[in-house]
Design a protein around this motif. Structure first.
Motif, mmCIF file in Angstrom:
data_model
loop_
_atom_site.group_PDB
_atom_site.id
_atom_site.type_symbol
_atom_site.label_atom_id
_atom_site.label_comp_id
_atom_site.label_asym_id
_atom_site.label_seq_id
_atom_site.Cartn_x
_atom_site.Cartn_y
_atom_site.Cartn_z
ATOM 1 N N VAL A 50 57.652 33.649 44.065
ATOM 2 C CA VAL A 50 57.128 33.711 42.702
ATOM 3 C C VAL A 50 55.618 33.584 42.827
ATOM 4 O O VAL A 50 55.121 32.727 43.562
ATOM 5 C CB VAL A 50 57.686 32.570 41.824
ATOM 6 N N ALA A 51 54.907 34.459 42.157
ATOM 7 C CA ALA A 51 53.444 34.443 42.226
ATOM 8 C C ALA A 51 52.881 34.881 40.878
ATOM 9 O O ALA A 51 53.630 35.126 39.932
ATOM 10 C CB ALA A 51 52.956 35.360 43.346
ATOM 11 N N TRP A 52 51.583 34.976 40.807
ATOM 12 C CA TRP A 52 50.895 35.363 39.580
ATOM 13 C C TRP A 52 50.271 36.738 39.737
ATOM 14 O O TRP A 52 49.873 37.123 40.831
ATOM 15 C CB TRP A 52 49.792 34.353 39.257
ATOM 16 N N MET A 53 50.163 37.432 38.621
ATOM 17 C CA MET A 53 49.440 38.699 38.575
ATOM 18 C C MET A 53 48.500 38.666 37.373
ATOM 19 O O MET A 53 48.833 38.068 36.355
ATOM 20 C CB MET A 53 50.389 39.891 38.419
ATOM 21 N N ASN A 54 47.353 39.296 37.509
ATOM 22 C CA ASN A 54 46.509 39.563 36.354
ATOM 23 C C ASN A 54 46.599 41.067 36.087
ATOM 24 O O ASN A 54 47.327 41.795 36.778
ATOM 25 C CB ASN A 54 45.072 39.068 36.565
ATOM 26 N N VAL A 67 52.559 45.842 46.579
ATOM 27 C CA VAL A 67 52.419 44.754 45.619
ATOM 28 C C VAL A 67 51.141 43.956 45.855
ATOM 29 O O VAL A 67 50.796 43.597 46.980
ATOM 30 C CB VAL A 67 53.657 43.833 45.637
ATOM 31 N N CYS A 68 50.464 43.702 44.761
ATOM 32 C CA CYS A 68 49.209 42.946 44.738
ATOM 33 C C CYS A 68 49.371 41.817 43.732
ATOM 34 O O CYS A 68 49.925 42.018 42.647
ATOM 35 C CB CYS A 68 48.067 43.881 44.332
ATOM 36 N N TYR A 69 48.912 40.629 44.085
ATOM 37 C CA TYR A 69 48.996 39.458 43.198
ATOM 38 C C TYR A 69 47.584 38.944 42.918
ATOM 39 O O TYR A 69 46.610 39.429 43.463
ATOM 40 C CB TYR A 69 49.819 38.341 43.866
ATOM 41 N N TRP A 70 47.520 37.911 42.093
ATOM 42 C CA TRP A 70 46.271 37.198 41.849
ATOM 43 C C TRP A 70 46.400 35.832 42.511
ATOM 44 O O TRP A 70 47.333 35.078 42.212
ATOM 45 C CB TRP A 70 46.002 37.029 40.356
ATOM 46 N N SER A 71 45.508 35.517 43.420
ATOM 47 C CA SER A 71 45.495 34.214 44.073
ATOM 48 C C SER A 71 44.693 33.242 43.214
ATOM 49 O O SER A 71 43.479 33.405 43.063
ATOM 50 C CB SER A 71 44.869 34.310 45.465
ATOM 51 N N ARG A 72 45.375 32.253 42.661
ATOM 52 C CA ARG A 72 44.685 31.252 41.850
ATOM 53 C C ARG A 72 43.775 30.381 42.704
ATOM 54 O O ARG A 72 42.695 30.001 42.275
ATOM 55 C CB ARG A 72 45.689 30.389 41.080
ATOM 56 N N SER A 73 44.176 30.083 43.940
ATOM 57 C CA SER A 73 43.363 29.217 44.795
ATOM 58 C C SER A 73 42.090 29.914 45.268
ATOM 59 O O SER A 73 41.052 29.279 45.419
ATOM 60 C CB SER A 73 44.172 28.723 45.990
ATOM 61 N N ARG A 74 42.175 31.222 45.502
ATOM 62 C CA ARG A 74 40.990 31.972 45.958
ATOM 63 C C ARG A 74 40.263 32.674 44.819
ATOM 64 O O ARG A 74 39.188 33.236 45.036
ATOM 65 C CB ARG A 74 41.405 33.000 47.011
ATOM 66 N N ALA A 75 40.893 32.710 43.647
ATOM 67 C CA ALA A 75 40.342 33.418 42.488
ATOM 68 C C ALA A 75 39.982 34.862 42.860
ATOM 69 O O ALA A 75 38.884 35.343 42.603
ATOM 70 C CB ALA A 75 39.138 32.690 41.898
ATOM 71 N N ALA A 76 40.967 35.522 43.489
ATOM 72 C CA ALA A 76 40.750 36.899 43.949
ATOM 73 C C ALA A 76 42.090 37.621 44.030
ATOM 74 O O ALA A 76 43.147 36.985 44.093
ATOM 75 C CB ALA A 76 40.090 36.890 45.316
ATOM 76 N N LEU A 77 42.023 38.945 44.045
ATOM 77 C CA LEU A 77 43.236 39.722 44.256
ATOM 78 C C LEU A 77 43.794 39.411 45.640
ATOM 79 O O LEU A 77 43.034 39.235 46.599
ATOM 80 C CB LEU A 77 42.958 41.221 44.115
ATOM 81 N N TRP A 78 45.108 39.338 45.723
ATOM 82 C CA TRP A 78 45.803 39.031 46.970
ATOM 83 C C TRP A 78 46.762 40.182 47.246
ATOM 84 O O TRP A 78 47.770 40.330 46.587
ATOM 85 C CB TRP A 78 46.512 37.696 46.818
ATOM 86 N N ARG A 79 46.404 40.992 48.181
ATOM 87 C CA ARG A 79 47.215 42.149 48.550
ATOM 88 C C ARG A 79 48.230 41.704 49.592
ATOM 89 O O ARG A 79 47.874 41.491 50.746
ATOM 90 C CB ARG A 79 46.321 43.272 49.044
ATOM 91 N N LYS A 80 49.454 41.528 49.160
ATOM 92 C CA LYS A 80 50.508 40.971 50.012
ATOM 93 C C LYS A 80 50.603 41.776 51.307
ATOM 94 O O LYS A 80 50.760 42.987 51.288
ATOM 95 C CB LYS A 80 51.842 40.981 49.267
ATOM 96 N N GLY A 81 50.469 41.063 52.429
ATOM 97 C CA GLY A 81 50.565 41.689 53.735
ATOM 98 C C GLY A 81 49.245 42.161 54.308
ATOM 99 O O GLY A 81 49.194 42.645 55.435
ATOM 100 N N GLU A 82 48.168 41.996 53.560
ATOM 101 C CA GLU A 82 46.862 42.483 54.010
ATOM 102 C C GLU A 82 46.434 41.850 55.335
ATOM 103 O O GLU A 82 45.892 42.529 56.207
ATOM 104 C CB GLU A 82 45.811 42.210 52.932
#
Length: 146
Positions: A50-54, A67-82
């Motif tokens: 379970v994760a967040w998206m903007n 799939v791309c998420y929003w990382s709340r801890s990094r305050a940046a897009l998180w591209r899963k598997g990058e």
């Protein structure tokens, strides 16, 4: 209305810009501009994470099929598997009845959890204790080069 739903788009088919805009406009993002996303392996039904998206993460996911998420801890897009190579290919993206939760049906490459486990849901109550019920499949140091 028959109560049946349309099947997901054919594998590899991504929604056109008008369809992407329709979904984006239907999502009820919270006061921080986020929406919860439950991610599930499409063929087994296994809940992976379970994760967040903007809005930008949803748009990128629908545009690229990865799939791309929003990382709340990094305050940046998180591209899963990058960084780990454990990519999630989108099969279908669904919106719940309230418009405030997404369900991403994916084809998970490798493990989903940063701990090296297939799923983030690897702890459960067993005999009155919180037990680990799944061992890591991949060493996190190998995944992230730490």
């Amino acid at each position: 209305m028959t109560g049946t739903s349309a099947p997901p788009s054919p594998a590899g088919a991504l929604p056109d810009p008008a369809a992407r805009a329709l979904l984006l406009d239907a999502i009820r993002f919270d006061s921080q501009g986020l929406v919860t996303c439950v991610t599930q392996q499409h063929d087994t039904g296994e809940v992976l994470m379970v994760a967040w998206m903007n809005r930008a993460a949803v748009a990128e996911t629908l545009t690229t099929g990865t799939v791309c998420y929003w990382s709340r801890s990094r305050a940046a897009l998180w591209r899963k598997g990058e960084t780990s190579g454990q990519v999630q290919r989108l099969v279908d993206l669904r919106l719940d009845c309230d418009g405030d939760t997404l369900l991403a049906l994916v084809d998970q490459s490798g493990v989903a959890c940063h701990t090296g486990r297939r799923t983030c849901f690897y702890r459960a109550l067993r005999d009155g204790e919180l037990a680990t019920i799944a061992a890591p499949e991949v060493d996190p140091e190998v995944l992230y080069g730490r």
